[in-house]
Motif scaffolding. Structure first.
Motif, PDB file in Angstrom:
ATOM      1  N   ARG A  73      -2.465 -24.850-110.502  1.00 29.05           N
ATOM      2  CA  ARG A  73      -3.932 -24.957-110.520  1.00 29.05           C
ATOM      3  C   ARG A  73      -4.536 -24.116-109.394  1.00 29.05           C
ATOM      4  NH1 ARG A  73      -5.866 -28.799-113.928  1.00 29.05           N
ATOM      5  NH2 ARG A  73      -4.411 -30.430-114.521  1.00 29.05           N
ATOM      6  N   VAL A  74      -5.670 -23.527-109.692  1.00 25.87           N
ATOM      7  CA  VAL A  74      -6.410 -22.769-108.684  1.00 25.87           C
ATOM      8  C   VAL A  74      -7.847 -23.295-108.648  1.00 25.87           C
ATOM      9  CG1 VAL A  74      -5.016 -20.672-108.869  1.00 25.87           C
ATOM     10  CG2 VAL A  74      -7.019 -20.940-110.322  1.00 25.87           C
ATOM     11  N   GLY A  75      -8.551 -22.928-107.595  1.00 28.17           N
ATOM     12  CA  GLY A  75      -9.940 -23.331-107.474  1.00 28.17           C
ATOM     13  C   GLY A  75     -10.820 -22.635-108.503  1.00 28.17           C
ATOM     14  N   ARG A  76     -12.039 -23.083-108.585  1.00 26.51           N
ATOM     15  CA  ARG A  76     -12.979 -22.485-109.539  1.00 26.51           C
ATOM     16  C   ARG A  76     -13.191 -21.005-109.238  1.00 26.51           C
ATOM     17  NH1 ARG A  76     -17.322 -25.860-109.073  1.00 26.51           N
ATOM     18  NH2 ARG A  76     -18.676 -24.388-108.052  1.00 26.51           N
ATOM     19  N   PHE A 107      -3.233 -18.149 -97.637  1.00 25.40           N
ATOM     20  CA  PHE A 107      -2.923 -17.608 -98.956  1.00 25.40           C
ATOM     21  C   PHE A 107      -2.220 -18.668 -99.795  1.00 25.40           C
ATOM     22  CE2 PHE A 107      -2.891 -13.205 -96.942  1.00 25.40           C
ATOM     23  CZ  PHE A 107      -4.092 -12.840 -97.520  1.00 25.40           C
ATOM     24  N   ASN A 108      -2.509 -18.661-101.090  1.00 30.38           N
ATOM     25  CA  ASN A 108      -1.929 -19.602-102.058  1.00 30.38           C
ATOM     26  C   ASN A 108      -2.340 -21.042-101.802  1.00 30.38           C
ATOM     27  OD1 ASN A 108      -0.509 -17.508-103.454  1.00 30.38           O
ATOM     28  ND2 ASN A 108       0.963 -17.525-101.779  1.00 30.38           N
ATOM     29  N   GLU A 109      -3.484 -21.213-101.162  1.00 33.28           N
ATOM     30  CA  GLU A 109      -4.026 -22.552-100.932  1.00 33.28           C
ATOM     31  C   GLU A 109      -5.416 -22.643-101.536  1.00 33.28           C
ATOM     32  OE1 GLU A 109      -1.692 -23.526 -96.749  1.00 33.28           O
ATOM     33  OE2 GLU A 109      -3.871 -23.291 -96.707  1.00 33.28           O
ATOM     34  N   THR A 110      -5.824 -23.883-101.784  1.00 30.18           N
ATOM     35  CA  THR A 110      -7.128 -24.160-102.372  1.00 30.18           C
ATOM     36  C   THR A 110      -7.893 -25.080-101.433  1.00 30.18           C
ATOM     37  OG1 THR A 110      -6.234 -23.920-104.598  1.00 30.18           O
ATOM     38  CG2 THR A 110      -8.304 -25.132-104.407  1.00 30.18           C
ATOM     39  N   THR A 111      -9.189 -24.842-101.298  1.00 32.10           N
ATOM     40  CA  THR A 111     -10.012 -25.697-100.457  1.00 32.10           C
ATOM     41  C   THR A 111      -9.979 -27.127-101.000  1.00 32.10           C
ATOM     42  OG1 THR A 111     -11.986 -25.072-101.734  1.00 32.10           O
ATOM     43  CG2 THR A 111     -11.563 -23.846 -99.685  1.00 32.10           C
ATOM     44  N   PRO A 112     -10.133 -28.112-100.125  1.00 34.47           N
ATOM     45  CA  PRO A 112     -10.066 -29.513-100.564  1.00 34.47           C
ATOM     46  C   PRO A 112     -11.056 -29.870-101.680  1.00 34.47           C
ATOM     47  CG  PRO A 112      -9.972 -29.407 -98.168  1.00 34.47           C
ATOM     48  CD  PRO A 112     -10.270 -28.015 -98.668  1.00 34.47           C
TER      49      PRO A 112
END
Length: 159
Positions: A73-76, A107-112
């Protein structure tokens, strides 16, 4: 698994290839599936493979080779920063570091809140426009100064 609209788009892609070569539409078919779902879960990749008539492993080979496909899953708003040498020398690394600090992620992270995912990308073919960012695999943003990054993020926050 996919909407009728997405299946019709995939059918249009398949029709672009000669008879017996419909497997060549896998790149476009996975893109269409990802646009609908937001990412490519295992069952979607395997469904697309079956729809086109190729072994699931052939679809996995494509999905894992190209960085444009998201297997988690990725952010919007997925922001990909080119850090290859020409961009790196022209501010790409600084843009990446600024985005990491501004968004509070690596990198490869999504905001909460699920709004932003930050990715490191390979060459986007716009070295003369560096630093270059890519928004959701579709919109290239060139000459990204700190001010332009701030404006982009503010605009995306509103969406």
């Amino acid at each position: 698994m996919l909407s009728q609209e997405s299946l019709q788009q995939i059918d249009r892609e398949i029709a672009k290839y000669p008879p017996g070569k419909k497997q060549s539409a896998i790149v476009s078919a996975l893109r269409i599936a990802q646009q609908e779902k937001g990412w490519l879960p295992k069952d979607v990749i395997e469904f697309v493979a079956g729809y086109i008539g190729i072994p699931p492993i052939a679809a996995w080979e494509v999905a894992t080779f190209y960085g444009m496909y998201d297997l988690t899953r990725v952010g919007r708003h997925k922001i990909t920063v080119c850090t290859n040498l020409p961009c790196a020398l022209s501010g790409g690394v600084h843009a990446a570091e600024y985005l990491k600090k501004k968004l509070g992620i690596g990198f490869n992270e999504t905001t909460p809140d699920g709004k932003f995912t930050l990715k490191e990308g390979e060459c986007m073919g716009a070295c003369g426009d560096a630093p270059v960012l890519l928004h959701n695999n579709h919109r290239m943003c060139s000459f990204m100064t700190i001010e332009k990054i701030d404006q982009m993020l503010a605009d995306l926050e509103k969406q």
